[in-house]
Enzyme design. Structure first.
Site, PDB file in Angstrom:
ATOM      1  N   SER A 169       0.864  -1.180   0.000  1.00 37.79           N
ATOM      2  CA  SER A 169       0.000   0.000   0.000  1.00 37.79           C
ATOM      3  C   SER A 169       0.900   1.229   0.000  1.00 37.79           C
ATOM      4  CB  SER A 169      -0.884   0.020   1.247  1.00 37.79           C
ATOM      5  OG  SER A 169      -0.072   0.241   2.382  1.00 37.79           O
ATOM      6  N   LYS A 170       0.240   2.371  -0.037  1.00 41.14           N
ATOM      7  CA  LYS A 170       1.015   3.602   0.032  1.00 41.14           C
ATOM      8  C   LYS A 170       1.857   3.636   1.314  1.00 41.14           C
ATOM      9  CE  LYS A 170       0.284   8.279   0.243  1.00 41.14           C
ATOM     10  NZ  LYS A 170      -0.710   9.199   0.727  1.00 41.14           N
ATOM     11  N   GLN A 171       1.244   3.130   2.416  1.00 37.25           N
ATOM     12  CA  GLN A 171       1.940   3.150   3.706  1.00 37.25           C
ATOM     13  C   GLN A 171       3.196   2.276   3.674  1.00 37.25           C
ATOM     14  OE1 GLN A 171      -1.508   2.896   3.513  1.00 37.25           O
ATOM     15  NE2 GLN A 171      -1.626   5.050   4.037  1.00 37.25           N
TER      16      GLN A 171
END
Ligand code: GLU
Length: 302
Positions: free
Chosen positions: A237-239
């Site tokens: 994910s972006k995280q």
């Protein structure tokens, strides 16, 4: 065209990455191989997390990969009136209620740990908001009957919402619509028959089934694909700093996504054009070949 109606519903919190490509490919092939329609919906209700320009970037990337969607794109940020109508209907029937509790109060209360380690709502405001307090969030009442489902990929799942989750949020204290409400109202409005998406959403599906039931709406079929994880098992994910897909590597990324979903793409097709890859994938798609696990670590993201 068959009755099948599928969709891909990305949240525009960043560019399309390999994990979201897998979800798009899975839902697209499942729809098209059954003669179904396939829609794209931008899930931009969580405005603080929405990145300006990310939705257009996602749509351009999908088009560049050769996805062709039906109808108009649905933007959740424009659907507030529809969500408000449904929330009002639930409030009028006493199925939903206002809640004054802060996150800290919920965390401090007894029995506040949900089955998945998240916060379980202990029901404080079920009987009304305490005097002098103001309702901030809106919650849907649940009970403790067993909600059973059979996912086409992950198999059977049973949850008892009162014990496992508690009454859950439909509109947040900051006024934003909760994913649970938006996804059900939109999937129903679009006549979606089949939800194919990442298995990170499997544990929230019984909440959605409960909401459908409360509204008297038919429940769609579900197929939860394994999510792409790094070596630590964290969802890409972006995280976790998933890189944007490189457009010059579209053919090899599509091959990787197909193989991730259990399709044995032959070596001679590696390097083929997108049209040839899609034609092969449409001829060979088989939901039974998808690994029946919730996540698969991909060595590319050690
Ligand atoms: N917007 C969600 C996500 O990007 C997907 C929701 C869904 O497919 O139901 O994770």
């Amino acid at each position: 065209m068959s009755d099948y109606r599928g969709r891909f519903a990305p949240s525009p919190t960043g560019p399309l990455h390999f994990g979201s490509l897998v979800a798009a490919v899975g839902s697209y092939l499942d729809a098209r191989t059954q003669g179904g329609a396939w829609f794209v919906r931008i899930e931009d209700v969580d405005t603080p997390r929405t990145v300006p320009g990310a939705a257009d970037d996602i749509l351009r990337t999908l088009a560049a990969f050769g996805f062709a969607w039906d109808g108009e794109i649905v933007w959740q940020s424009r659907r507030g009136d529809a969500y408000a109508d449904i929330l009002n209907r639930l409030l009028e029937h006493g199925q939903a209620y206002g809640c004054a509790c802060s996150r800290k109060e919920i965390a401090d209360s007894a029995r506040s740990t949900a089955a998945d380690g998240g916060l379980r709502y202990p029901g404080t405001c079920r009987v009304g908001v305490p005097p002098g307090r103001e309702a901030r969030a809106m919650r849907l009442r649940v009970d403790d009957r067993a909600i059973a489902m059979t996912d086409r990929i992950q198999g059977p799942l049973v949850q008892h919402l009162e014990r496992d989750v508690g009454d859950f949020v439909l509109r947040r204290a900051d006024g934003l619509w909760a994913y649970q409400l938006a996804v059900v109202v939109d999937d129903h409005a679009q006549g979606i028959t089949d939800v194919v998406r990442g298995a990170d959403l499997l544990d929230s599906t019984p909440r959605q089934i409960w909401l459908y039931t409360q509204l008297g709406w038919p429940v769609p079929r579900y197929a939860h694909l394994p999510v792409v994880a790094n070596a630590a098992g964290e969802k890409l994910s972006k995280q976790t700093l998933a890189p944007a897909l490189a457009l010059e590597a579209r053919s090899s990324e599509l091959v990787r996504a197909l193989r991730f979903l259990g399709l044995a793409v032959p070596e001679e097709l590696v390097g083929a054009g997108l049209d040839d890859l899609w034609a092969w994938a449409l001829a060979h798609w088989n939901v039974n070949h998808i690994p029946r696990v919730r996540a698969i670590s991909d060595p590319r993201w050690g």
